[in-house]
Scaffold this active site. Structure first.
Site, PDB file in Angstrom:
ATOM      1  N   ASN A   8       0.859  -1.191   0.000  1.00  0.00           N
ATOM      2  CA  ASN A   8       0.000   0.000   0.000  1.00  0.00           C
ATOM      3  C   ASN A   8       0.893   1.237   0.000  1.00  0.00           C
ATOM      4  OD1 ASN A   8      -1.864   2.005   0.395  1.00  0.00           O
ATOM      5  ND2 ASN A   8      -2.325   1.465   2.522  1.00  0.00           N
ATOM      6  N   LYS A  10      -0.009   4.290  -0.348  1.00  0.00           N
ATOM      7  CA  LYS A  10      -0.691   5.480   0.181  1.00  0.00           C
ATOM      8  C   LYS A  10      -0.476   6.670  -0.776  1.00  0.00           C
ATOM      9  CE  LYS A  10       0.076   3.510   4.678  1.00  0.00           C
ATOM     10  NZ  LYS A  10      -0.175   3.601   6.093  1.00  0.00           N
ATOM     11  N   HIS A  95      -9.725   0.624   4.376  1.00  0.00           N
ATOM     12  CA  HIS A  95      -8.435   0.817   5.066  1.00  0.00           C
ATOM     13  C   HIS A  95      -8.676   1.747   6.258  1.00  0.00           C
ATOM     14  CE1 HIS A  95      -4.377   2.250   5.922  1.00  0.00           C
ATOM     15  NE2 HIS A  95      -3.982   1.090   5.393  1.00  0.00           N
ATOM     16  N   GLU A  97      -7.197   4.228   7.340  1.00  0.00           N
ATOM     17  CA  GLU A  97      -7.081   5.671   7.071  1.00  0.00           C
ATOM     18  C   GLU A  97      -8.348   6.193   6.393  1.00  0.00           C
ATOM     19  OE1 GLU A  97      -3.195   5.426   5.242  1.00  0.00           O
ATOM     20  OE2 GLU A  97      -2.443   4.816   7.208  1.00  0.00           O
ATOM     21  N   GLU A 167      -5.689  -5.494  10.286  1.00  0.00           N
ATOM     22  CA  GLU A 167      -4.699  -4.451  10.554  1.00  0.00           C
ATOM     23  C   GLU A 167      -5.087  -3.710  11.829  1.00  0.00           C
ATOM     24  OE1 GLU A 167      -2.514  -3.120   6.776  1.00  0.00           O
ATOM     25  OE2 GLU A 167      -4.357  -2.001   6.860  1.00  0.00           O
ATOM     26  N   GLY A 173       1.925   2.072  10.778  1.00  0.00           N
ATOM     27  CA  GLY A 173       2.855   3.199  10.666  1.00  0.00           C
ATOM     28  C   GLY A 173       3.433   3.644  11.997  1.00  0.00           C
ATOM     29  N   SER A 210       3.084  -2.258  10.478  1.00  0.00           N
ATOM     30  CA  SER A 210       4.527  -2.179  10.728  1.00  0.00           C
ATOM     31  C   SER A 210       5.275  -3.466  10.392  1.00  0.00           C
ATOM     32  CB  SER A 210       4.782  -1.743  12.179  1.00  0.00           C
ATOM     33  OG  SER A 210       4.274  -0.441  12.385  1.00  0.00           O
TER      34      SER A 210
END
Ligand code: PEP
Length: 252
Positions: A8, A10, A95, A97, A167, A173, A210
């Site tokens: 991904n 982003k 996702h 985000e 996730e 991150g 991560s």
């Protein structure tokens, strides 16, 4: 089943950087029957990557998000037909985000998953709990709610085309990750929910949060973990090649 490695990117790597990455990737890797590699670049780089990696049977290119409507007045959104025309065959949905920065609801993820399947694309449905939800012992309740909503419009016969990513949001991150053991137990729970809906026992469930060259193997040795979804460590060909190399020989 082949191990699935999903990158991904982003909001990184426009067409020029994507082309440079793809050329390095092609020099550093060759197709292996033991692994599949999916790239989720920004929308503007889908076409470039699809053309650059056209001759790689092990690679699929995806959209990071799609709208469920095929066309219309939806400024800023990417439809499934537009993503397909650019070369995408898979798409991320839900996702964290999108959910937590852009306010995507469970109901919207469900509409996107169903529309992707109807349109002939494969959804990679992301689920995961926030740190405070984990602290309150709500992980299973949260991922169950997200999975139920995400699969609400999916017919039983289409479930094998869905891929799921677990996730934990607190691990994305941040450099923190769930222990492989903890992740495996959430995967087993998700798998049991899919089977309860009439889906396949071997549905692919990826771990994300991560993941790096130094820890990827510790996740993949778990029977319950069928692959990984990687953000930061997928951004350089060197790091990404090291990660996918765990799935069967990276060097050309
Ligand atoms: C992600 O974006 O899905 C992700 C897992 O990011 P990172 O690997 O950087 O934690």
């Amino acid at each position: 089943m082949a191990i699935l490695f999903a990158a991904n990117w982003k909001m990184h790597h426009g067409p020029e950087q994507a082309a440079t990455f793809a050329r390095a990737f092609k020099e550093l890797t060759f197709p292996q029957p033991t692994r599949s590699i999916w790239f989720f670049p920004p929308a503007t780089s889908i076409r470039t990557l699809a053309l650059e990696l056209d001759e790689r049977p092990d690679v699929a290119i995806g959209a990071q998000d799609v709208h469920w409507e095929p066309s219309g007045a939806y400024t800023g959104a990417l439809s499934i037909p537009l993503a397909q025309e650019a070369g995408a065959t898979v798409a991320l949905v839900g996702h964290s985000e999108r959910r937590h920065l852009f306010g995507e609801t469970d109901e919207e993820t469900g509409r996107k998953v169903a529309a992707l399947l109807d349109g002939g694309m494969r959804p990679l449905l992301c689920v995961g709990e926030l740190a405070d939800q984990r602290e309150r012992g709500e992980t299973e309740a949260v991922v169950r709610r997200q999975l139920d909503a995400g699969l609400a419009g999916v017919a039983e016969e289409d479930l094998p085309r869905v891929v799921i990513a677990y996730e934990p949001v607190w691990a994305i991150g941040t450099g923190k990750n769930a222990t492989p053991d903890d992740a495996a137990s959430v995967h087993a729970f998700l798998r049991s929910l899919v089977v309860d809906r009439g889906g396949p026992e071997d549905i692919a469930i990826l771990y994300g949060g991560s993941v790096k060259p130094g820890n990827v193997l510790s996740f993949l040795v778990e029977d319950e973990i069928d692959g990984v979804l990687v953000g930061g460590a997928s951004l350089t060909p060197e790091s990404w090649t090291e990660i996918v190399g765990v799935g069967g020989g990276a060097a050309a």
